[in-house]
Structures are given as C-alpha cells and as structure tokens.
Design a protein around this motif. Structure first.
Motif, short mmCIF file in Angstrom:
data_model
loop_
_atom_site.label_atom_id
_atom_site.label_comp_id
_atom_site.label_asym_id
_atom_site.label_seq_id
_atom_site.Cartn_x
_atom_site.Cartn_y
_atom_site.Cartn_z
N ALA A 86 -9.30 -5.53 -7.75
CA ALA A 86 -8.89 -5.26 -6.36
C ALA A 86 -9.82 -5.94 -5.37
N VAL A 87 -11.14 -5.83 -5.59
CA VAL A 87 -12.09 -6.46 -4.68
C VAL A 87 -11.96 -7.98 -4.73
N ALA A 88 -11.82 -8.52 -5.93
CA ALA A 88 -11.70 -9.98 -6.06
C ALA A 88 -10.46 -10.51 -5.35
N VAL A 89 -9.35 -9.80 -5.49
CA VAL A 89 -8.13 -10.25 -4.82
C VAL A 89 -8.32 -10.23 -3.30
N VAL A 90 -8.90 -9.17 -2.78
CA VAL A 90 -9.09 -9.05 -1.34
C VAL A 90 -10.00 -10.15 -0.80
N VAL A 91 -11.13 -10.37 -1.46
CA VAL A 91 -12.12 -11.32 -0.97
C VAL A 91 -11.69 -12.77 -1.21
N LEU A 92 -11.28 -13.08 -2.44
CA LEU A 92 -10.96 -14.47 -2.77
C LEU A 92 -9.68 -14.95 -2.10
N LEU A 120 -6.82 7.69 3.23
CA LEU A 120 -6.93 9.14 3.23
C LEU A 120 -5.64 9.83 3.67
N SER A 121 -4.74 9.06 4.32
CA SER A 121 -3.47 9.65 4.77
C SER A 121 -2.36 9.52 3.72
N ILE A 122 -2.67 8.98 2.55
CA ILE A 122 -1.68 8.96 1.46
C ILE A 122 -1.32 10.40 1.11
N PRO A 123 -0.04 10.76 1.08
CA PRO A 123 0.36 12.16 0.82
C PRO A 123 -0.22 12.70 -0.48
N LEU A 124 -0.51 13.98 -0.47
CA LEU A 124 -1.15 14.62 -1.63
C LEU A 124 -0.27 14.57 -2.88
N GLN A 125 1.05 14.53 -2.70
CA GLN A 125 1.94 14.56 -3.86
C GLN A 125 2.16 13.20 -4.50
N VAL A 126 1.58 12.13 -3.93
CA VAL A 126 1.75 10.79 -4.50
C VAL A 126 1.01 10.71 -5.83
N PRO A 127 1.68 10.28 -6.90
CA PRO A 127 1.00 10.15 -8.19
C PRO A 127 -0.18 9.17 -8.11
N HIS A 128 -1.23 9.48 -8.81
CA HIS A 128 -2.43 8.64 -8.88
C HIS A 128 -3.11 8.47 -7.51
N ARG A 129 -2.94 9.44 -6.61
CA ARG A 129 -3.57 9.34 -5.30
C ARG A 129 -5.09 9.19 -5.39
N PRO A 130 -5.80 9.98 -6.24
CA PRO A 130 -7.25 9.78 -6.34
C PRO A 130 -7.63 8.35 -6.73
N LEU A 131 -6.85 7.74 -7.63
CA LEU A 131 -7.15 6.36 -8.04
C LEU A 131 -6.98 5.41 -6.86
N LEU A 132 -5.92 5.60 -6.07
CA LEU A 132 -5.67 4.73 -4.92
C LEU A 132 -6.79 4.86 -3.90
N ILE A 133 -7.22 6.09 -3.62
CA ILE A 133 -8.31 6.29 -2.67
C ILE A 133 -9.62 5.72 -3.22
N PHE A 134 -9.83 5.88 -4.52
CA PHE A 134 -11.03 5.33 -5.16
C PHE A 134 -11.09 3.82 -4.99
N LEU A 135 -9.98 3.14 -5.23
CA LEU A 135 -9.97 1.68 -5.10
C LEU A 135 -10.18 1.26 -3.65
N ALA A 136 -9.54 1.96 -2.71
CA ALA A 136 -9.75 1.64 -1.30
C ALA A 136 -11.21 1.85 -0.92
N MET A 137 -11.80 2.94 -1.43
CA MET A 137 -13.20 3.23 -1.15
C MET A 137 -14.11 2.13 -1.69
#
Length: 524
Positions: A308-314, A363-380
C-alpha cells in the motif's frame, strides 16, 4: 458521566498542547508526537471510550476542515494553474484510489472491491498543510506551493466523492452505467447547491455588522452546505468546497476589517483543535486497530502494508515525473509547463504527505464494513510512513535541489507595501485638493506616509527596521486614516487582480491594515 467526559476532554487538550510543544522543540511535524502521545494515553483507564463514532468524523470534522481550505484558496493562481492542478487532483487521485484498491485486493482477496476502493479513496488525497507549510517556510517557488495547495483542495473533493460511491456500492451492486449517472448527478448537484448557498450567504453576511454573528454564520456555513446536500443525495463535499471558494474570493469586499480579524483568529484555533484532535484520536485507536488485525498473520500484514505504501509513494513519483509533463499537450489556454522542471516535479512527487483528511475518511468507514480494522490499519501506516519519511526529509530535498532559497516573495511584499503607501499618498492629495482635509492634518499624514515609504524603499535595498506611528488623534483624523486604509486595500486588490502579487502577500498586508484599523478604532 459528564465529569468523566470533561476529564477525558481536558486530557486530550493537554496532549494536543504537549504534542505541539514537542514538535516545535524537535522540529518535527506536529502529527508525529500527537500520535505517539495518543498511543501512550490509550493505556490510561477510560481512554478506550474516547473514540467517536464514524458519523461524527464524517459529518463534523470533514466539513469544517474542507471549508476552511476552500475559503483560503488562491482564486487567480488556481485559475492560472488549472491544468496542472487538475492533472494532479483528478487524474492522480483516481489513479491512486484504483491502484491501491487493486493492490489490496491482490494481497488480501477477502477484501471486496467496494471496501478496497474505500481504502483507496482514503489514502488518495494529500494533506493540505504538512508539505506546503515546509515549502513556505523555506521560500520555495510560489508556483509549486500553489499547485500543491490547489491539488490538496480539489483532491479532497474527488477522494470523498469516490468514497461515497464506494459506500453506496457496499450497500448493493452498482453497474458501470449506474455509477456514471450517479457520479454525474452527485457532482453537478453538489456544485450547483454550493453556488446557490454561497450566493445567499454572501448577501446575508454583507448585511450583518456584528462580529459574533459573523463567526456564527461562518461556523454554520460548512454544515449548511454539507448536511442538506448529503440528505438529498448529492456531494456534500463539493457543496462545501464550492461554497467556501465562492465566499473566499469575496471575503475582502464582503467583510469589514474587524470581522476578518476575529474570524481569522477563530478559525485558526478551530482548525488547530480539529487537526490535532484527529491525530490524538488516531493514537488512541491504534491499540484497537492492532487488536482488530491480530487475526491476520504478521507477515501478510507487513506485506500488504508495504504494498500500500509503495503504491502510494511510487505512483505519485511516477506520475509527476512521467505523466504530468504530458499535460502540456492538453487543449485550451493554460500556463506553459516549461517552468516546471525536473527538480520541481521531483519535489511535487515527494510532497505527497497524507494527514488529517486521510485519517478522517478512514475513521468514518462504517463499523459494519468487513475488514474495517485492516482498512484503518493500512490507512494509518500510510499516514505514519509519509509523515515520518517524507515530511521530515522534504526540507533537506528542497535545499539539495536549491529550491528553498528564493527571496522573490519578500521583494514582492515590499513592492506591494510601496505601491499601497503610494496609493494612500495619492488619495491624501485628492482629499486635500477637494478641501476635505485641512492643510495641517494633510502635512502630518503626508510626513507619516513618506516616512513609511522611505522605510519600505530601505527594505527593498536590504536595510530598514520597524516604524513608529503617532497617536490616534481626533475623530476626523481617524476618519482620514480609515479612508487612506481603504485606498491601500483597493490598491492591494488591484495588484492581486493584475497578477503582480500573490494571494498570500495580499492576505498578509490586508491583515496588517485590519490590525491597524482595530488598533485605531478600538475593539468590537
């Protein structure tokens, strides 16, 4: 319950202040110590209850932050660089969102496309403050700062529109045709509503003379733009951007000096609180995020984070170095791309720092979205890596490429001071010739203005220091000062409209005139 909330709020406020002090002492981006202090505070009893629900982030933080950025945009410079800004804000933002979504889907097939696109939309927009504050402090080329500021404003709207479409797709399947129609309706409706609201509020604020009422109206404006637009199914973000831009370009003729000063101070404090609290909240949520991704293998988490970081930066570096120059062949009248060399494009590529907006979207991704912690982790991870890796090394890159040594802005500001003072002298002569000012008073002010003009000329020659002015004088004297100040503001507006000074120089000198007006007329 109320007492616990107040104690937690006070603790968060202390963390924000401590983070700013540490950042200043260590010359770090404020976000870094704020996040670390948030992580440390998350181990305290009761702090796990601080995390606000996603709808609070989406409906409160985002409208305020986006409105302020739109209000302070530079209209003339943004228009002149509309093509390079559009290439970055529209093209790169969409490409980043799609590329990140594809990479995450490839690395973690369990994440469906709408959720992956929501993450891509979250990490696509750049932070409007981190990079440009560094570049302004080092006097980097103004056009570079203008493009980055314009990009960060527009890409917020683009990313949040994509984020909204992703959330819609999470509720049910959407065909490409339906998506295109929905996108057109959302964009056109948001812009149209923002224009109408801006027109109405401009006329309302022109009739309001109380400074407190002006602040209340300005505070309500982003919510009047965002919430109704979202309720009727159009882009609330574009409505906020359009309204803020419409009011921002009319602020100089719309508001009296005292209202501008009060509003500026209020919004500076408010934005400081919002951005700082977002980073503290990120630190507080890191424990929850890490606990939420404990089910994933550590190696897989590391791989997907690196991807994820590589895609964003490169992707951004590749876009600025290879795709961006191709925009010179786009049809229409726009400034030449020849003045944006390889060094400037490299800095643009490295200045893609993510910050408060990315956090707010994630952080505004709805709580019921599957894999929400993973998505927030990657954004973080993307936010922290770009802050630690890019924000801390950007000054060194600017100096190495010799892009942080320009004195153009200081000279431009001095020339603007000279021109506005000469305009005041000319207006004084007109008033004297018309018999509206007695000769003695005219001589006093002429000497004062000529002394100020001598000091400005000395600044242009590399010398000069501060200046002292006389007492306020009588009511007629204060009226004369106000008239001369009006002449100076009109001159600054003319210099800006003709392209001879930047919006930052006009804003800074107008702010000084407003301060002088308040000092002479008293508070209120």
């Amino acid at each position: 319950m109320v007492e616990e909330f107040l104690i937690i709020a006070m603790l968060v406020a202390v963390l924000m202040l401590a983070g700013r002090v540490i950042a200043r002492r260590l010359s770090l981006p404020p976000a870094i110590p704020l996040v670390l202090l948030g992580v440390a505070a998350s181990f305290l009893p009761g702090m796990s209850e601080v995390i606000p629900p996603p709808e609070v982030i989406l409906n409160i933080f985002l409208p305020l932050l986006i409105y302020r950025a739109a209000f302070l945009s530079a209209p003339r410079e943004t228009k002149e660089d509309a093509v390079p800004i559009s290439v970055m804000a529209f093209g790169l933002t969409c490409a980043t969102a799609v590329a990140v979504a594809t990479a995450v889907r490839f690395a973690v097939p369990q994440v469906d496309w709408p959720a992956a696109l929501a993450l891509g939309a979250a990490v696509a927009p750049t932070d409007p403050v981190s990079a440009t504050s560094v570049m302004q402090r080092l006097s980097a080329p103004r056009r570079l700062v203008t493009i980055l500021e314009g990009e960060s404003l527009v890409n917020d709207a683009v990313a949040l529109t994509l984020f909204g479409l992703a959330l819609t797709a999470l509720e049910g399947p959407v065909s490409p045709a339906e998506g295109a129609v929905t996108l057109l309706r959302v964009v056109a409706g948001g812009v149209l509503y923002g224009l109408v609201l801006g027109w109405v509020l401009a006329r309302l604020r022109a009739r309001v003379t109380d400074n407190g009422a002006q602040i209340v109206i300005s505070l309500l404006t982003p919510f009047l733009a965002y919430l109704p637009a979202e309720h009727f199914g159009v882009s609330g973000v574009l409505a906020v951007v359009t309204t803020g831009f419409y009011l921002g370009i009319r602020a100089h003729g719309l508001l009296p000096p005292a209202a501008r000063l009060t509003g500026t101070a209020f919004w500076e404090v408010l934005v400081f609180l919002l951005e700082s609290s977002l980073f503290v909240l990120l630190g507080l949520e890191i424990r929850h995020v890490v606990a939420g991704v404990a089910e994933y293998p550590t190696g897989a988490l590391a791989v997907v984070a690196v991807v994820a970081v590589a895609v964003v930066v490169l992707l951004r570096l590749g876009w600025t170095m290879a795709v961006f120059p191709l925009a010179r062949w786009l049809p229409g009248r726009h400034l030449s791309f020849d003045r944006i060399g390889r060094s400037e494009r490299l800095v643009m590529g490295w200045a893609g720092i993510r910050g408060a907006i990315t956090l707010a979207i994630a952080l505004s991704i709805p709580l019921q979205v599957p894999h929400r912690p993973l998505l927030i982790f990657l954004a973080m991870v993307v936010v922290l890596v770009t802050l630690l890796g890019q924000a801390t090394t950007l000054p060194r890159l600017l100096r190495r490429l010799r892009l942080g040594e320009s004195q153009e802005e200081a000279a431009e500001e001095a020339r603007a001071r000279r021109a506005s003072t000469e305009a005041a002298l000319a207006r004084l002569d007109e008033l004297g010739a018309e018999g509206e000012v007695d000769e003695r008073t005219a001589d006093v002010f002429r000497q004062l203005l000529e002394l100020r003009l001598d000091r400005v000329r000395a600044l242009l020659d590399g010398d000069g220091d501060g200046e002292q002015e006389g007492d306020e004088g009588s009511a007629s004297t204060r009226a004369l000062r106000e008239e001369l100040g009006r002449a100076q503001r009109e001159k600054l507006d003319g210099l800006y409209e003709s392209g001879r000074i930047s919006v930052e120089v006009r804003r800074r000198l107008t702010h000084e005139l407003d301060l002088e007006h308040r000092r002479r007329s008293g508070p209120g």
